[in-house]
Design an enzyme around this catalytic site. Structure first.
Site, PDB file in Angstrom:
ATOM      1  N   TYR A   1       0.835  -1.194   0.000  1.00 54.26           N
ATOM      2  CA  TYR A   1       0.000   0.000   0.000  1.00 54.26           C
ATOM      3  C   TYR A   1       0.877   1.253   0.000  1.00 54.26           C
ATOM      4  O   TYR A   1       2.059   1.212   0.354  1.00 54.26           O
ATOM      5  CB  TYR A   1      -0.939  -0.002   1.212  1.00 54.26           C
ATOM      6  CG  TYR A   1      -2.095   0.963   1.079  1.00 54.26           C
ATOM      7  CD1 TYR A   1      -2.931   0.917  -0.021  1.00 54.26           C
ATOM      8  CD2 TYR A   1      -2.332   1.948   2.042  1.00 54.26           C
ATOM      9  CE1 TYR A   1      -3.992   1.799  -0.163  1.00 54.26           C
ATOM     10  CE2 TYR A   1      -3.386   2.826   1.914  1.00 54.26           C
ATOM     11  CZ  TYR A   1      -4.216   2.747   0.805  1.00 54.26           C
ATOM     12  OH  TYR A   1      -5.257   3.638   0.673  1.00 54.26           O
TER      13      TYR A   1
ATOM     14  N   SER B   1     -17.479  -4.958  -6.154  1.00 56.14           N
ATOM     15  CA  SER B   1     -16.722  -4.578  -4.964  1.00 56.14           C
ATOM     16  C   SER B   1     -17.557  -3.667  -4.072  1.00 56.14           C
ATOM     17  O   SER B   1     -18.662  -3.249  -4.440  1.00 56.14           O
ATOM     18  CB  SER B   1     -15.442  -3.845  -5.373  1.00 56.14           C
ATOM     19  OG  SER B   1     -15.765  -2.591  -5.964  1.00 56.14           O
TER      20      SER B   1
ATOM     21  N   ARG C   1     -15.612  -9.521 -13.606  1.00 51.44           N
ATOM     22  CA  ARG C   1     -14.641 -10.434 -14.229  1.00 51.44           C
ATOM     23  C   ARG C   1     -15.113 -11.885 -14.282  1.00 51.44           C
ATOM     24  O   ARG C   1     -14.405 -12.730 -14.823  1.00 51.44           O
ATOM     25  CB  ARG C   1     -13.297 -10.348 -13.492  1.00 51.44           C
ATOM     26  CG  ARG C   1     -12.582  -9.014 -13.715  1.00 51.44           C
ATOM     27  CD  ARG C   1     -11.220  -8.993 -13.056  1.00 51.44           C
ATOM     28  NE  ARG C   1     -11.310  -8.800 -11.608  1.00 51.44           N
ATOM     29  CZ  ARG C   1     -10.268  -8.871 -10.788  1.00 51.44           C
ATOM     30  NH1 ARG C   1      -9.068  -9.149 -11.268  1.00 51.44           N
ATOM     31  NH2 ARG C   1     -10.432  -8.666  -9.490  1.00 51.44           N
TER      32      ARG C   1
END
Length: 325
Positions: free
Chosen positions: A53, A151, A173
């Site tokens: 991150y 998401s 996907r």
């Protein structure tokens, strides 16, 4: 009491974090003891455990960047809160704990509502809201395309777009994710692929799409870029594929598509308190009223933090993973 702590970072996120005993002193002057009700595990939390991150806390560290709790005790000089009140935990405060002592001036009072939904207020909803408002001046009836539509951010974006009068093209996907996204109120759901632009044109009657939102990277970025109209803006906020964004020069040269980036942490640093309150004020009311919510795949207690992180890192889940200490 427990805390989910990690002493190092590594490629398998669940391997580096463990539940260990937590000892808390009485809240000091200006502090509030808060019992944590719920705290989500976001993709950024998983990336923090792996070291990938953009902003990493010093080690050892406690996981978790957001959550919601109830006031248990007040330190000296604290008068703005009362015991039993629901509060939003400070951003980045290590929320994967049974309880914490937090500065009173960093807590935000919340209405009583579903703690699981309130716990997700700080990261995903403002990201979705700002992606819709900060890059293109959209009007009611305009189309927006996003990938990673299944998401947390994708779910909020669908709902906020509908509330604002926008139409969404939602890319996933895998075929198994289509039904869940349709249930969120999506206008159009498609499985990603190299012919995405052709299928979008056929499904929308050639509608102009000026804003694209990418959380996947790799060739998926290029698939979105190919959909956009002349002068369209493509905004990337994640890299779920693990691959760098790819965009054909044809999108840049012939259609003047712009690729931008968005990071909520940077927005927090730059936005004024008034700007932040405007965004959060709207979102709190929508969540508390039940008009804005997202799917919860599973909840875990702190003793099962390794299982919880593994589930959050999995690409096959349907909804958010939350800790309920």
């Amino acid at each position: 009491m427990l805390k989910a702590e990690y002493q190092q970072r590594g490629p398998v996120p669940q391997d580096v974090i463990s539940a260990v005993a937590l000892q808390l002193p009485e809240p000091a002057a200006g502090q509030v003891r808060v019992k944590v009700l719920a705290a989500p595990i976001n993709p950024s939390d998983v990336l923090t455990l792996t070291g990938a991150y953009g902003m990493l806390p010093p080690l050892p560290a406690i996981g978790g960047n957001e959550g919601v709790g109830k006031v248990e005790a007040l330190g000296a000089g604290v008068s703005q809160f009362k015991v039993g009140q629901t509060v939003l935990l400070p951003v980045g405060s290590g929320t994967w704990v049974s309880a914490m002592n937090a500065p009173a001036d960093k807590l935000i009072p919340l209405p009583d509502a579903d703690p699981l939904q309130l716990a997700m207020l700080t990261v995903n909803p403002p990201t979705a809201s700002l992606l819709l408002s900060e890059f293109v001046d959209l009007k009611p009836g305009d189309w927006v395309i996003q990938n990673a539509a299944n998401s947390g951010v994708g779910s909020y974006l669908i709902q906020l777009a509908k509330l604002r009068g926008f139409k969404t093209i939602n890319v996933v996907r895998r075929e198994s994710a289509v039904a869940g996204v349709e249930a969120e109120g999506a206008d159009l759901v498609l499985v990603d692929g190299p012919d995405l632009a052709k299928r979008v044109r056929a499904a929308t009657g050639g509608a102009e799409v000026r804003l694209g939102i990418d959380a996947v990277g790799g060739v998926s970025t290029d698939n979105l870029a190919a959909v956009l109209a002349n002068g369209g803006v493509l905004v990337n906020y994640g890299m779920m594929s693990g691959q760098a964004c790819q965009v054909s020069p044809a999108s840049f040269v012939f259609r003047d598509v712009t690729l931008r980036g968005f990071w909520l942490a940077k927005w927090f640093q730059q936005a004024s308190p008034a700007q932040q309150m405007k965004v959060f004020g709207e979102l709190v009311q929508l969540i508390a009223s039940g008009k804005l919510k997202t799917r919860v795949a599973a909840t875990y207690d702190l003793e099962h933090i390794k299982d919880a992180v593994a589930a959050a890192a999995s690409g096959e889940r349907d909804g958010k993973i939350l800790l309920v200490p």
